[in-house]
Design a protein around this motif. Structure first.
Motif, PDB file in Angstrom:
ATOM      1  N   SER A   1      -8.125  -5.819 -46.426  1.00 56.39           N
ATOM      2  CA  SER A   1      -8.185  -4.567 -45.792  1.00 56.39           C
ATOM      3  C   SER A   1      -8.904  -4.971 -44.397  1.00 56.39           C
TER       4      SER A   1
ATOM      5  N   THR B   1      -9.467  -3.426 -40.120  1.00 54.99           N
ATOM      6  CA  THR B   1      -9.714  -2.560 -39.222  1.00 54.99           C
ATOM      7  C   THR B   1      -9.390  -3.207 -37.799  1.00 54.99           C
TER       8      THR B   1
ATOM      9  N   HIS C   1       0.435  -0.094 -44.522  1.00 55.80           N
ATOM     10  CA  HIS C   1       0.303  -0.614 -45.791  1.00 55.80           C
ATOM     11  C   HIS C   1       1.311  -1.559 -46.051  1.00 55.80           C
TER      12      HIS C   1
ATOM     13  N   ILE D   1       1.563   6.918 -41.197  1.00 57.98           N
ATOM     14  CA  ILE D   1       1.256   6.166 -42.241  1.00 57.98           C
ATOM     15  C   ILE D   1       2.747   5.072 -42.072  1.00 57.98           C
TER      16      ILE D   1
ATOM     17  N   PHE E   1      -6.335   1.568 -39.899  1.00 55.96           N
ATOM     18  CA  PHE E   1      -6.579   0.672 -40.999  1.00 55.96           C
ATOM     19  C   PHE E   1      -5.202   0.115 -41.447  1.00 55.96           C
TER      20      PHE E   1
ATOM     21  N   HIS F   1      -1.867   5.236 -37.799  1.00 60.56           N
ATOM     22  CA  HIS F   1      -3.239   5.350 -38.134  1.00 60.56           C
ATOM     23  C   HIS F   1      -3.583   4.404 -39.388  1.00 60.56           C
ATOM     24  N   PHE F   2      -2.498   4.089 -40.217  1.00 61.24           N
ATOM     25  CA  PHE F   2      -2.569   3.380 -41.464  1.00 61.24           C
ATOM     26  C   PHE F   2      -1.543   2.592 -41.812  1.00 61.24           C
TER      27      PHE F   2
ATOM     28  N   ILE G   1      -2.765   7.975 -50.401  1.00 61.68           N
ATOM     29  CA  ILE G   1      -3.441   8.363 -49.108  1.00 61.68           C
ATOM     30  C   ILE G   1      -3.708   9.836 -49.067  1.00 61.68           C
TER      31      ILE G   1
END
Length: 329
Positions: free
Chosen positions: A319, A321, A104, A8, A164, A101-102, A26
């Motif tokens: 958001s 992908t 933000h 993350i 994401f 993977h993520f 998360i």
């Protein structure tokens, strides 16, 4: 399919308690999913990014209490969490290929990598305004396009396929780039500075050479750059409002527990928030001597303005992908 270790990245993490909010959310969600699927807890690789001048030590000192709080909330053992500080600009590559993977980022991407070129004729302003020449508005937009496109390209290389990304920017609803809903709080600061010019406290040319590296995009501008860059699928794109004075969003219980002498002083609260953002830039350009005077005047102007009208920030959240790479058959 679940990875053994979930990576993350929190981009523009700053150094306060807000740095952990989304990471906590998360991990909570993933841990609950693991229990529902009878899957072993994952390991978490948390990458906290901001510019090199950020106070990462404050973040590292808070990690232990964060982990304890998270364990108490989950009421069970969670997977191991590993934290790393990543001092670098996100307008460039900062992680290895396909390792995230993520991703933000909140309240960071409206900051540009630099002041746009060709805005020397933005006289009396410190940002875009309804008195700014058209070339200034164009220069700001083009700088946003370059920066945001580069950001998307870099993150596309760093995210795994299907990874994401959730981004929140302070933006605007209107398609007019000098709209009051995005420029007003900078215009009020410019008023404080211009009043000081009239009184001979600062020089006129000092304001004329000071511009904020900032851009409030509209939803359509954000959408267009994502489509043009081409690496991401848009899941959701939403716009919501936040009061200038954060206390206005609180409920009655929070109000009573946090009541203080300054609580009802909207101008003071907003001026302090803006001071945290703008003071380093103002000191760098004008020097320290004027700072107290600037924010005292700015507070008075804010109080007058906020007593007469409703004032809100417009946030744009998207958001995304990461698309799968195209492969030849």
């Amino acid at each position: 399919m679940l990875p053994r270790c979930l990576s993350i990245a929190e981009l523009g993490c700053a150094s306060g308690p807000n740095a952990f909010i989304v990471v906590s959310e998360i991990i909570n969600i993933v841990e609950k999913l693991c229990r529902e699927m009878n899957h072993k807890s994952l390991e978490y690789n948390v990458l906290m990014n901001d510019l090199p001048g950020n106070d990462f030590n404050n973040i590292f000192k808070s990690i232990r209490s964060f982990k304890e709080k998270l364990s108490n909330e989950m009421e069970s053992q969670i997977g191991p969490c590993y934290f790393y500080g990543v001092p670098a600009s996100f307008y460039g590559r900062i992680f290895p290929n396909q390792t995230l993977h993520f991703v933000h980022s909140s309240s960071s991407l409206h900051w540009l990598s630099k002041v746009p070129e060709g805005v020397e004729n933005n006289k009396g302003n410190i940002y875009m305004s309804n008195t700014s020449p058209l070339n200034v508005l164009k220069a700001y937009y083009e700088q946003f396009q370059k920066d945001f496109s580069l950001f998307l390209k870099c993150r596309a290389e760093e995210l795994v396929e299907g990874g994401f990304m959730v981004l929140t920017l302070v933006g605007r609803r209107s398609e007019h780039r000098s709209s009051k809903e995005c420029c007003y709080f900078w215009e009020l600061m410019a008023k404080a500075l211009n009043d000081m010019v009239l009184e001979g406290i600062i020089k006129e040319e000092e304001i004329d050479t000071f511009n904020i590296p900032y851009y409030n995009p509209s939803p359509s501008e954000v959408n267009l750059e994502v489509l043009n860059e081409g690496s991401f699928t848009i899941n959701r794109l939403e716009v919501f409002e936040v009061n200038w004075n954060a206390y206005d969003n609180w409920n009655a219980l929070e109000y009573e527990s946090a009541k203080s002498e300054s609580f009802n002083d909207s101008g003071y609260n907003v001026a302090q928030c803006m001071r945290a953002i703008a003071e380093p830039m103002l000191v760098n350009h004008f020097g320290k001597a004027i700072i107290e005077e600037v924010f005292s005047r700015y507070q008075a102007i804010l109080n007058d303005c906020m007593s007469k009208e409703e004032t809100k920030f417009i946030n744009v959240t998207i958001s995304l992908t990461r698309k799968s790479s195209l492969r030849c058959c």
